[in-house]
Motif scaffolding. Structure first.
Motif, mmCIF file in Angstrom:
data_model
loop_
_atom_site.group_PDB
_atom_site.id
_atom_site.type_symbol
_atom_site.label_atom_id
_atom_site.label_comp_id
_atom_site.label_asym_id
_atom_site.label_seq_id
_atom_site.Cartn_x
_atom_site.Cartn_y
_atom_site.Cartn_z
ATOM 1 N N PHE A 116 -11.657 -23.499 -25.504
ATOM 2 C CA PHE A 116 -12.436 -22.675 -24.570
ATOM 3 C C PHE A 116 -13.522 -21.896 -25.315
ATOM 4 N N ASP A 117 -13.155 -21.333 -26.482
ATOM 5 C CA ASP A 117 -14.126 -20.571 -27.270
ATOM 6 C C ASP A 117 -15.274 -21.448 -27.763
ATOM 7 N N LEU A 118 -15.060 -22.752 -27.792
ATOM 8 C CA LEU A 118 -16.065 -23.689 -28.276
ATOM 9 C C LEU A 118 -17.152 -23.972 -27.228
ATOM 10 N N ILE A 119 -16.877 -23.668 -25.966
ATOM 11 C CA ILE A 119 -17.793 -24.040 -24.884
ATOM 12 C C ILE A 119 -19.148 -23.361 -25.015
ATOM 13 N N GLY A 120 -19.165 -22.071 -25.331
ATOM 14 C CA GLY A 120 -20.438 -21.355 -25.476
ATOM 15 C C GLY A 120 -21.340 -21.992 -26.526
ATOM 16 N N PRO A 138 -33.297 -28.446 -19.628
ATOM 17 C CA PRO A 138 -32.173 -29.210 -20.168
ATOM 18 C C PRO A 138 -31.427 -29.917 -19.046
ATOM 19 N N PRO A 139 -30.568 -30.889 -19.386
ATOM 20 C CA PRO A 139 -29.849 -31.637 -18.345
ATOM 21 C C PRO A 139 -28.845 -30.745 -17.623
ATOM 22 N N PRO A 140 -28.510 -31.074 -16.372
ATOM 23 C CA PRO A 140 -27.477 -30.326 -15.656
ATOM 24 C C PRO A 140 -26.153 -30.377 -16.416
ATOM 25 N N VAL A 141 -25.417 -29.278 -16.378
ATOM 26 C CA VAL A 141 -24.140 -29.175 -17.087
ATOM 27 C C VAL A 141 -23.077 -28.699 -16.109
ATOM 28 N N ILE A 142 -21.891 -29.319 -16.154
ATOM 29 C CA ILE A 142 -20.737 -28.794 -15.430
ATOM 30 C C ILE A 142 -19.630 -28.518 -16.426
ATOM 31 N N VAL A 153 2.406 -23.714 -20.535
ATOM 32 C CA VAL A 153 1.788 -23.563 -21.859
ATOM 33 C C VAL A 153 0.321 -23.145 -21.742
ATOM 34 N N ARG A 154 -0.048 -22.571 -20.616
ATOM 35 C CA ARG A 154 -1.426 -22.131 -20.427
ATOM 36 C C ARG A 154 -1.758 -21.018 -21.419
ATOM 37 N N ARG A 155 -2.931 -21.129 -22.039
ATOM 38 C CA ARG A 155 -3.402 -20.109 -22.979
ATOM 39 C C ARG A 155 -4.735 -19.487 -22.533
ATOM 40 N N VAL A 156 -5.408 -20.121 -21.587
ATOM 41 C CA VAL A 156 -6.695 -19.605 -21.090
ATOM 42 C C VAL A 156 -6.484 -19.121 -19.664
ATOM 43 N N ASP A 157 -6.752 -17.851 -19.426
ATOM 44 C CA ASP A 157 -6.553 -17.277 -18.103
ATOM 45 C C ASP A 157 -7.404 -17.994 -17.060
ATOM 46 N N ALA A 158 -6.877 -18.100 -15.858
ATOM 47 C CA ALA A 158 -7.557 -18.839 -14.795
ATOM 48 C C ALA A 158 -8.914 -18.256 -14.444
ATOM 49 N N GLN A 159 -9.117 -16.966 -14.689
ATOM 50 C CA GLN A 159 -10.390 -16.323 -14.341
ATOM 51 C C GLN A 159 -11.460 -16.501 -15.424
ATOM 52 N N GLN A 160 -11.046 -16.877 -16.624
ATOM 53 C CA GLN A 160 -12.019 -16.982 -17.714
ATOM 54 C C GLN A 160 -13.007 -18.121 -17.495
ATOM 55 N N SER A 166 -20.205 -19.006 -14.701
ATOM 56 C CA SER A 166 -21.225 -18.170 -14.063
ATOM 57 C C SER A 166 -22.225 -17.652 -15.080
ATOM 58 N N ALA A 167 -21.734 -17.260 -16.263
ATOM 59 C CA ALA A 167 -22.626 -16.765 -17.308
ATOM 60 C C ALA A 167 -23.540 -17.867 -17.834
ATOM 61 N N LEU A 168 -23.035 -19.089 -17.873
ATOM 62 C CA LEU A 168 -23.822 -20.212 -18.377
ATOM 63 C C LEU A 168 -24.696 -20.844 -17.303
ATOM 64 N N GLY A 169 -24.458 -20.484 -16.047
ATOM 65 C CA GLY A 169 -25.245 -21.039 -14.958
ATOM 66 C C GLY A 169 -24.883 -22.470 -14.609
ATOM 67 N N CYS A 170 -23.590 -22.806 -14.659
ATOM 68 C CA CYS A 170 -23.180 -24.177 -14.342
ATOM 69 C C CYS A 170 -21.981 -24.156 -13.401
ATOM 70 N N SER A 171 -21.686 -25.289 -12.792
ATOM 71 C CA SER A 171 -20.551 -25.411 -11.884
ATOM 72 C C SER A 171 -19.252 -25.502 -12.678
ATOM 73 N N PHE A 172 -18.153 -25.070 -12.051
ATOM 74 C CA PHE A 172 -16.858 -25.038 -12.730
ATOM 75 C C PHE A 172 -15.809 -25.734 -11.876
ATOM 76 N N TYR A 173 -14.934 -26.516 -12.541
ATOM 77 C CA TYR A 173 -13.821 -27.173 -11.870
ATOM 78 C C TYR A 173 -12.603 -27.107 -12.781
ATOM 79 N N GLU A 174 -11.466 -26.692 -12.225
ATOM 80 C CA GLU A 174 -10.206 -26.746 -12.960
ATOM 81 C C GLU A 174 -9.432 -27.945 -12.429
ATOM 82 N N VAL A 175 -9.107 -28.874 -13.309
ATOM 83 C CA VAL A 175 -8.556 -30.162 -12.881
ATOM 84 C C VAL A 175 -7.347 -30.535 -13.736
#
Length: 254
Positions: A116-120, A138-142, A153-160, A166-175
């Protein structure tokens, strides 16, 4: 689904084999072990395979229907990216994949905080790689958060995820690539539909840069160039009437 090639090169879909009028190219980028290959295979074949060999950076293709139009989808699966002291340890292949793609899918695992920390940094890499290769936006990003089924074993909170998207300006999907095909298909298919709606660059109707520049230059010069004087039309009409009247008088006198 067709396997076109491995990561040694990135080429376009062979023209002779492409029955579709439109090709959409997608690069899938993310940390090691986040499930990129599982997501790609799930989207293209509906199947989930538990174990995969180490990602060789394969390029896959499949024809799909989008709003009654047949579209060829090319998906470039990329090797997992590791974090180094200098940031993401990206290979040249990953950079070329970003430059090649019409759209980019960033993936992290909800069970791996480092992914997750790598995404930025990866999002910044997309912007830099695209800027170095071509002009324009730049190309569209999701952003996809995978392995949502592994709640224990979740380590990244669902709200993060939504906050980062939203900060990056792209769509988000949890799958979940393993348990829910509809979520994975929905995310990729919506991206493909958005891309299919975009007019190809060649059909935008805009003037080429050289043509528009020349036209603008000609427009600027035109007021400075004196137009040639046109004949005095009133004088011509007057002379024509005089000649016609003289001819009429001559005929009458005879």
């Amino acid at each position: 689904m067709r396997l076109i090639q491995n990561m040694s090169t990135i080429a376009e879909y062979p023209t002779s084999e492409c029955p579709s009028s439109r090709v959409i190219k997608i690069a899938v980028i993310g940390g090691s072990g986040v499930g990129k290959t599982a997501l790609v295979v799930r989207f293209l074949t509906r199947r989930f395979i538990g174990d995969y060999e180490r990602n060789a950076g394969n390029l896959y293709s499949r024809d799909i229907q989008i709003d009654n139009e047949q579209v060829a989808i090319q998906v470039q699966d990329t090797p997992g990216i590791h974090v180094t002291a200098n940031g993401p340890g990206c290979t040249d292949h990953v950079t070329r994949s970003i430059q090649w793609a019409d759209a980019v899918v960033l993936v992290y695992s909800v069970t791996d905080q480092r992914s997750f920390d790598l995404i930025g940094p990866l999002h910044q890499l997309v912007a830099r790689a695209h800027h170095a290769d071509r002009a324009g936006a730049p190309p569209p990003v999701i952003l996809l958060a995978n392995k949502a089924d592994l709640l224990h074993v979740r380590r990244v909170d669902a709200q993060q995820g939504p906050l980062l998207a939203s900060a990056l300006g792209c769509s988000f999907y949890e799958v979940s690539a393993s348990e829910d095909y509809s979520q994975v298909h929905g995310a990729f298919h919506r991206l493909c539909r958005d891309m299919a709606k975009q007019a190809p660059a060649a059909t935008t109707g805009a003037l080429p840069a050289a043509t528009s520049t020349a036209a603008a230059s000609e427009k600027r010069r035109s007021p400075l160039i004196p137009r040639p004087k046109s004949p005095n039309m009133q004088d011509l009409k007057r002379r024509f009437k005089q000649a016609l009247s003289a001819k009429v008088r001559t005929v009458t006198s005879v």
